[in-house]
Write a protein that holds these residues in place. Structure first.
Motif, mmCIF file in Angstrom:
data_model
loop_
_atom_site.group_PDB
_atom_site.id
_atom_site.type_symbol
_atom_site.label_atom_id
_atom_site.label_comp_id
_atom_site.label_asym_id
_atom_site.label_seq_id
_atom_site.Cartn_x
_atom_site.Cartn_y
_atom_site.Cartn_z
ATOM 1 N N THR A 94 1.525 -16.630 -14.279
ATOM 2 C CA THR A 94 2.680 -15.744 -14.134
ATOM 3 C C THR A 94 3.715 -16.123 -15.192
ATOM 4 O O THR A 94 3.821 -17.295 -15.576
ATOM 5 C CB THR A 94 3.319 -15.849 -12.737
ATOM 6 N N PRO A 95 4.485 -15.154 -15.662
ATOM 7 C CA PRO A 95 5.500 -15.470 -16.674
ATOM 8 C C PRO A 95 6.642 -16.294 -16.074
ATOM 9 O O PRO A 95 7.131 -15.994 -14.994
ATOM 10 C CB PRO A 95 5.982 -14.101 -17.148
ATOM 11 N N ASN A 113 -2.238 -21.502 -22.819
ATOM 12 C CA ASN A 113 -1.807 -20.602 -23.883
ATOM 13 C C ASN A 113 -0.394 -20.125 -23.554
ATOM 14 O O ASN A 113 -0.179 -19.502 -22.514
ATOM 15 C CB ASN A 113 -2.773 -19.412 -23.959
ATOM 16 N N PRO A 114 0.592 -20.409 -24.420
ATOM 17 C CA PRO A 114 1.969 -20.026 -24.091
ATOM 18 C C PRO A 114 2.158 -18.519 -23.926
ATOM 19 O O PRO A 114 3.095 -18.092 -23.247
ATOM 20 C CB PRO A 114 2.783 -20.568 -25.267
ATOM 21 N N ASN A 115 1.283 -17.726 -24.494
ATOM 22 C CA ASN A 115 1.382 -16.281 -24.336
ATOM 23 C C ASN A 115 1.129 -15.843 -22.893
ATOM 24 O O ASN A 115 1.567 -14.772 -22.489
ATOM 25 C CB ASN A 115 0.401 -15.572 -25.270
ATOM 26 N N ASN A 116 0.430 -16.672 -22.140
ATOM 27 C CA ASN A 116 0.115 -16.313 -20.754
ATOM 28 C C ASN A 116 1.218 -16.666 -19.768
ATOM 29 O O ASN A 116 1.145 -16.283 -18.600
ATOM 30 C CB ASN A 116 -1.201 -16.963 -20.328
ATOM 31 N N VAL A 117 2.247 -17.383 -20.216
ATOM 32 C CA VAL A 117 3.344 -17.752 -19.317
ATOM 33 C C VAL A 117 4.694 -17.262 -19.828
ATOM 34 O O VAL A 117 5.742 -17.676 -19.340
ATOM 35 C CB VAL A 117 3.376 -19.285 -19.067
ATOM 36 N N THR A 118 4.660 -16.353 -20.810
ATOM 37 C CA THR A 118 5.892 -15.850 -21.416
ATOM 38 C C THR A 118 5.894 -14.327 -21.526
ATOM 39 O O THR A 118 4.837 -13.699 -21.553
ATOM 40 C CB THR A 118 6.095 -16.426 -22.841
ATOM 41 N N ILE A 119 7.090 -13.780 -21.617
ATOM 42 C CA ILE A 119 7.291 -12.382 -22.000
ATOM 43 C C ILE A 119 8.087 -12.429 -23.292
ATOM 44 O O ILE A 119 9.129 -13.102 -23.363
ATOM 45 C CB ILE A 119 8.017 -11.585 -20.901
ATOM 46 N N SER A 120 7.579 -11.767 -24.319
ATOM 47 C CA SER A 120 8.173 -11.841 -25.657
ATOM 48 C C SER A 120 8.911 -10.565 -26.018
ATOM 49 O O SER A 120 8.405 -9.464 -25.790
ATOM 50 C CB SER A 120 7.083 -12.099 -26.698
ATOM 51 N N ARG A 161 1.895 -4.444 -21.591
ATOM 52 C CA ARG A 161 2.390 -4.475 -20.212
ATOM 53 C C ARG A 161 2.765 -5.898 -19.822
ATOM 54 O O ARG A 161 2.137 -6.854 -20.272
ATOM 55 C CB ARG A 161 1.329 -3.948 -19.243
ATOM 56 N N GLU A 162 3.740 -6.034 -18.972
ATOM 57 C CA GLU A 162 4.211 -7.360 -18.587
ATOM 58 C C GLU A 162 3.171 -8.169 -17.814
ATOM 59 O O GLU A 162 3.206 -9.400 -17.839
ATOM 60 C CB GLU A 162 5.502 -7.248 -17.772
ATOM 61 N N HIS A 163 2.238 -7.520 -17.138
ATOM 62 C CA HIS A 163 1.217 -8.283 -16.396
ATOM 63 C C HIS A 163 0.145 -8.862 -17.314
ATOM 64 O O HIS A 163 -0.700 -9.635 -16.866
ATOM 65 C CB HIS A 163 0.599 -7.448 -15.262
ATOM 66 N N ASP A 164 0.188 -8.518 -18.601
ATOM 67 C CA ASP A 164 -0.719 -9.079 -19.596
ATOM 68 C C ASP A 164 0.058 -9.989 -20.542
ATOM 69 O O ASP A 164 1.283 -9.866 -20.678
ATOM 70 C CB ASP A 164 -1.381 -7.958 -20.415
ATOM 71 N N GLY A 165 -0.630 -10.890 -21.209
ATOM 72 C CA GLY A 165 0.002 -11.755 -22.196
ATOM 73 C C GLY A 165 -0.079 -11.130 -23.582
ATOM 74 O O GLY A 165 -1.143 -10.679 -23.995
ATOM 75 N N ALA A 166 1.027 -11.083 -24.289
ATOM 76 C CA ALA A 166 1.046 -10.559 -25.658
ATOM 77 C C ALA A 166 0.614 -11.654 -26.632
ATOM 78 O O ALA A 166 0.635 -12.838 -26.312
ATOM 79 C CB ALA A 166 2.449 -10.060 -26.008
ATOM 80 N N TRP A 167 0.243 -11.241 -27.831
ATOM 81 C CA TRP A 167 -0.193 -12.186 -28.864
ATOM 82 C C TRP A 167 0.964 -12.563 -29.781
ATOM 83 O O TRP A 167 0.821 -12.617 -30.995
ATOM 84 C CB TRP A 167 -1.293 -11.573 -29.706
ATOM 85 N N GLY A 168 2.125 -12.858 -29.242
ATOM 86 C CA GLY A 168 3.315 -13.005 -30.068
ATOM 87 C C GLY A 168 3.774 -14.408 -30.393
ATOM 88 O O GLY A 168 4.590 -14.584 -31.284
ATOM 89 N N ASN A 169 3.301 -15.429 -29.689
ATOM 90 C CA ASN A 169 3.893 -16.743 -29.843
ATOM 91 C C ASN A 169 3.136 -17.687 -30.758
ATOM 92 O O ASN A 169 3.682 -18.685 -31.192
ATOM 93 C CB ASN A 169 4.064 -17.404 -28.473
ATOM 94 N N GLY A 170 1.885 -17.410 -31.035
ATOM 95 C CA GLY A 170 1.119 -18.325 -31.867
ATOM 96 C C GLY A 170 0.934 -19.654 -31.159
ATOM 97 O O GLY A 170 0.968 -19.739 -29.937
ATOM 98 N N GLY A 171 0.783 -20.701 -31.951
ATOM 99 C CA GLY A 171 0.530 -22.010 -31.375
ATOM 100 C C GLY A 171 1.785 -22.833 -31.178
ATOM 101 O O GLY A 171 2.888 -22.449 -31.563
ATOM 102 N N ILE A 172 1.588 -23.990 -30.592
ATOM 103 C CA ILE A 172 2.654 -24.950 -30.363
ATOM 104 C C ILE A 172 2.555 -25.988 -31.473
ATOM 105 O O ILE A 172 1.478 -26.513 -31.749
ATOM 106 C CB ILE A 172 2.488 -25.605 -28.974
#
Length: 174
Positions: A22-23, A90-97, A66-77
């Motif tokens: 969840t985000p 994957n930070p994309n799965n716990v964030t909204i960008s 959609r907010e229930h999906d993870g976007a490909w926006g953050n790249g790596g850590i």
């Protein structure tokens, strides 16, 4: 769409159902180029990248994932990241960008008044929908910039952002 009034320009670039996560954080980005939210939305339909939302200089909001999906926006850590980020998730799965159109490649543009108002309201709505804390990010969640997880490659992202005004707005609204 998740945000009323947003223009839907769907991207094929997302992680379905966030792999069960969840985000907990909102990540604020700057586009480092582009002239409109619609232009960014069309780019996300072709390139191997996406964010949930893009806010144009004119206040137009485009939703691409959609907010229930993870976007490909953050790249790596990268090295020097804030301590709560982990390579285990994957930070994309716990964030909204949220992207903010900034025409200059160095993200040096200040937000326009319309862009700022749209950003503050969108962030408030996302926090309400997902019970994301309306404060500066920490290990429990919250709101931060892209540089929080990638200070090496994205130390300039989002560039100038009115953080104090955002948190004052969110605190006054709660």
């Amino acid at each position: 769409m998740d945000e009323a009034g947003a223009l839907w320009l769907p991207s094929p670039n997302y992680f379905p159902d966030r792999a069960g996560h969840t985000p907990r954080w909102i990540i604020v980005h700057g586009t480092a180029g582009f002239s409109s939210a619609e232009e960014v939305g069309r780019y996300f339909q072709q390139a191997d990248v996406s964010t949930h939302y893009t806010i144009g200089r004119d206040g137009v909001i485009v939703q691409s994932v959609r907010e229930h999906d993870g976007a490909w926006g953050n790249g790596g850590i990268t090295a020097g990241h804030d301590p709560w980020w982990t390579c285990d998730i994957n930070p994309n799965n716990v964030t909204i960008s949220i992207e903010h159109v900034k025409p200059h490649r160095d993200n040096s543009d200040e937000l326009t008044q319309l862009q700022k108002e749209a950003s503050f309201l969108l962030i408030q709505h996302i926090c309400e929908r997902h019970q994301i804390p309306t404060r500066k990010a920490n290990a429990s969640g919250g709101i931060t910039g892209h540089r929080s997880m990638d200070p090496v490659m994205r130390g300039f992202c989002p560039g100038p952002y009115p953080w104090d005004e955002l948190f004052a707005f969110l605190n006054a609204s709660s």
